[in-house]
Design a protein around this motif. Structure first.
Motif, PDB file in Angstrom:
ATOM      1  N   TRP A 178       1.677  -0.144  11.618  1.00  0.00           N
ATOM      2  CA  TRP A 178       1.956   0.242  10.239  1.00  0.00           C
ATOM      3  C   TRP A 178       1.860  -0.976   9.325  1.00  0.00           C
ATOM      4  O   TRP A 178       2.093  -2.115   9.749  1.00  0.00           O
ATOM      5  N   PRO A 180       3.466  -1.957   5.429  1.00  0.00           N
ATOM      6  CA  PRO A 180       4.352  -1.435   4.380  1.00  0.00           C
ATOM      7  C   PRO A 180       3.578  -1.068   3.124  1.00  0.00           C
ATOM      8  O   PRO A 180       2.577  -1.696   2.781  1.00  0.00           O
ATOM      9  N   ARG A 181       4.057  -0.070   2.415  1.00  0.00           N
ATOM     10  CA  ARG A 181       3.321   0.535   1.306  1.00  0.00           C
ATOM     11  C   ARG A 181       3.016  -0.431   0.175  1.00  0.00           C
ATOM     12  O   ARG A 181       2.061  -0.228  -0.589  1.00  0.00           O
ATOM     13  N   TRP A 182       3.784  -1.518   0.059  1.00  0.00           N
ATOM     14  CA  TRP A 182       3.562  -2.464  -1.038  1.00  0.00           C
ATOM     15  C   TRP A 182       2.503  -3.524  -0.729  1.00  0.00           C
ATOM     16  O   TRP A 182       2.094  -4.289  -1.598  1.00  0.00           O
ATOM     17  N   LYS A 183       2.015  -3.559   0.508  1.00  0.00           N
ATOM     18  CA  LYS A 183       1.164  -4.668   0.949  1.00  0.00           C
ATOM     19  C   LYS A 183      -0.190  -4.696   0.241  1.00  0.00           C
ATOM     20  O   LYS A 183      -0.653  -5.747  -0.210  1.00  0.00           O
ATOM     21  N   ARG A 238      -6.550   6.454   4.496  1.00  0.00           N
ATOM     22  CA  ARG A 238      -5.360   5.624   4.313  1.00  0.00           C
ATOM     23  C   ARG A 238      -4.483   5.618   5.551  1.00  0.00           C
ATOM     24  O   ARG A 238      -3.812   4.639   5.864  1.00  0.00           O
ATOM     25  N   LEU A 239      -4.469   6.749   6.269  1.00  0.00           N
ATOM     26  CA  LEU A 239      -3.705   6.827   7.510  1.00  0.00           C
ATOM     27  C   LEU A 239      -4.467   7.676   8.516  1.00  0.00           C
ATOM     28  O   LEU A 239      -5.385   8.418   8.156  1.00  0.00           O
ATOM     29  N   ASP A 257      -1.023   3.500   9.386  1.00  0.00           N
ATOM     30  CA  ASP A 257      -0.816   3.874   7.983  1.00  0.00           C
ATOM     31  C   ASP A 257      -0.808   2.599   7.146  1.00  0.00           C
ATOM     32  O   ASP A 257      -0.037   1.670   7.421  1.00  0.00           O
ATOM     33  N   LYS A 259       0.042   2.619   4.067  1.00  0.00           N
ATOM     34  CA  LYS A 259       1.097   2.795   3.057  1.00  0.00           C
ATOM     35  C   LYS A 259       2.357   3.339   3.730  1.00  0.00           C
ATOM     36  O   LYS A 259       2.930   4.345   3.306  1.00  0.00           O
ATOM     37  N   ALA A 260       2.809   2.694   4.765  1.00  0.00           N
ATOM     38  CA  ALA A 260       3.911   3.210   5.573  1.00  0.00           C
ATOM     39  C   ALA A 260       5.261   2.936   4.918  1.00  0.00           C
ATOM     40  O   ALA A 260       5.436   1.924   4.216  1.00  0.00           O
ATOM     41  N   PRO A 261       6.232   3.818   5.141  1.00  0.00           N
ATOM     42  CA  PRO A 261       7.603   3.546   4.681  1.00  0.00           C
ATOM     43  C   PRO A 261       8.192   2.375   5.452  1.00  0.00           C
ATOM     44  O   PRO A 261       7.716   2.011   6.543  1.00  0.00           O
TER      45      PRO A 261
END
Length: 414
Positions: A178, A180-183, A238-239, A257, A259-261
């Motif tokens: 994964w 993280p979504r902010w990366k 995206r995933l 993913d 954009k993972a949580p």
């Protein structure tokens, strides 16, 4: 307290490696592209290697190339990638360009006789992989070396993990990774189809490679592939969630993913073996006459992609005794569990250089230099490994009804 201090020291040294005294004639590297991955993947590892210097860099934007060189202490900046490839003082090139440019520039460098450390994924699709890794440029005793930078396969933790895996006996495996979504922002090249973007291309290069090694080869079929599109292009995933069937009936899954949580940060590998009959020595008990011991093994390798920071390998074995050949029941059942960690090869009983603070990239660089110098190598990613990884990715895209990343039109001049 001591273990926490050791963890802190190791992680500090990953980012602040000691400067090694260089040999009289070190390998001189050129970097094609001022990419964000280059410091972690090559520049920092090169500091502690006595036989490597980073000599030159080029980028499409000259200002970016100059700033990159100044920041990282690189003495020269070339006007173009081709200038580096043609430079007679350069022995090796590192290619961290967008995926869609890997094939062309790897071929250009190999034709010029340069050894190539090629970022993953190696190329855009399996057609390019077949052409590149089976190129006549790689034939002969004086041919240059080509390596796809599947860095995690070079770490002692991977060797320790695989010592508990028997590919022919694997019933199922799952690899997850994964980000993280902010990366990565919406304008990141990972979301550009024309440059070879997509989560399967980025994260899938890890997970597909893992499955190829765990099962000992290519999947026979992709049974299911679920993807979601990126922010700008429906062709760019995206995933992904993918399920393969391997020879012998084994099943492999992979998920990733971009954009993972935040609760999904650990890249893990899970392996389940088929039940097999083992000896008394392997089960830790004396086996009475007329009985046999059957073992079912589960393995979880946590943080497989960057094990130097912190990792664990959990091995859970379930044993039963039964009458020989009688699969209908059991007489006794028990379990055995242990956790293994390996930051150096000495921890897995192998006489090979390494420090606990060496990241995967430093272990990779050690073997790359050994290969270039004609020395024995202990770990390697073969051309077949790289081809199979790309075939796995192609199978997933096809099953998801997405187009394969475009094949380069570049042809080597005679």
């Amino acid at each position: 307290m001591a273990s926490l201090f050791g963890l802190a020291r190791r992680n500090w040294l990953i980012l602040n490696p000691p400067q090694a005294s260089k040999s009289t004639a070190p390998l001189r590297f050129g970097i094609l592209g001022a990419a964000d991955i280059a410091p972690q993947a090559l520049i920092l590892p090169a500091r502690s290697h006595p036989d490597v210097v980073i000599h030159i860099v080029a980028a499409r934007d000259p200002k970016k190339a100059n700033a990159f060189a100044q920041k990282h202490g690189i003495p020269e900046v070339a006007k173009s990638y081709q200038d580096i490839v043609d430079n007679p003082n350069i022995d090796c090139v590192y290619i961290p360009l967008p995926n869609g440019l890997h094939y062309e520039w790897a071929l250009r460098a190999l034709k010029a006789g340069k050894h190539v450390l090629l970022e993953k994924p190696s190329v855009n699709n399996s057609t390019e992989a077949e052409a590149l890794f089976k190129s006549p440029l790689l034939d002969g005793p004086q041919a240059p070396i080509l390596l796809e930078a599947a860095h995690y396969l070079f770490h002692p933790a991977w060797t320790a993990f695989m010592s508990y895996v028997t590919p022919a006996e694997v019933a199922s495996a799952k690899a997850v990774i994964w980000v993280p979504r902010w990366k990565f922002g919406a304008d990141d090249i990972r979301y550009r189809y024309d440059l070879g973007g997509g989560a399967l291309m980025d994260l899938g290069a890890y997970t597909a490679s893992v499955l190829v090694h765990v099962f000992g080869g290519l999947a026979e079929d992709c049974e299911e592939s679920i993807t979601q599109p990126g922010p700008n292009d429906t062709k760019c995933d995206r995933l992904f969630k993918v399920r393969y069937r391997f020879r012998g009936g084994g099943h492999g899954e992979m998920e990733g993913d971009l954009k993972a949580p935040l609760d999904r940060l650990s890249p893990d590998v899970h392996v389940m073996h088929k039940p097999i009959v083992v000896s008394g020595a392997d089960s830790g008990v004396k086996v009475p006459e007329g009985l046999e011991v059957v073992r079912t093994r589960k393995i979880k390798f946590s943080t497989f992609a960057q094990p130097t920071y912190l990792h664990s390998i959990q091995i859970d074995d379930e044993f039963i005794t039964r009458k020989i050949g009688d699969a209908s029941g059991h007489i006794k059942k028990w379990t055995s569990s242990k956790t293994v960690k390996a930051y150096t090869f000495s921890e897995v009983g192998i006489d090979q250089p390494g420090e606990s603070c060496w990241p995967t990239y430093r272990y990779q660089l050690e073997q790359f230099v050994n290969k270039v110098r004609g020395r024995d190598v202990q770990q390697w990613v073969s051309g077949d490994d790289s081809i199979n990884t790309m075939k796995m990715i192609d199978m997933a895209y096809t099953a998801a009804k997405l187009p394969l990343r475009p094949t380069s039109e570049y042809k080597l001049a005679d």
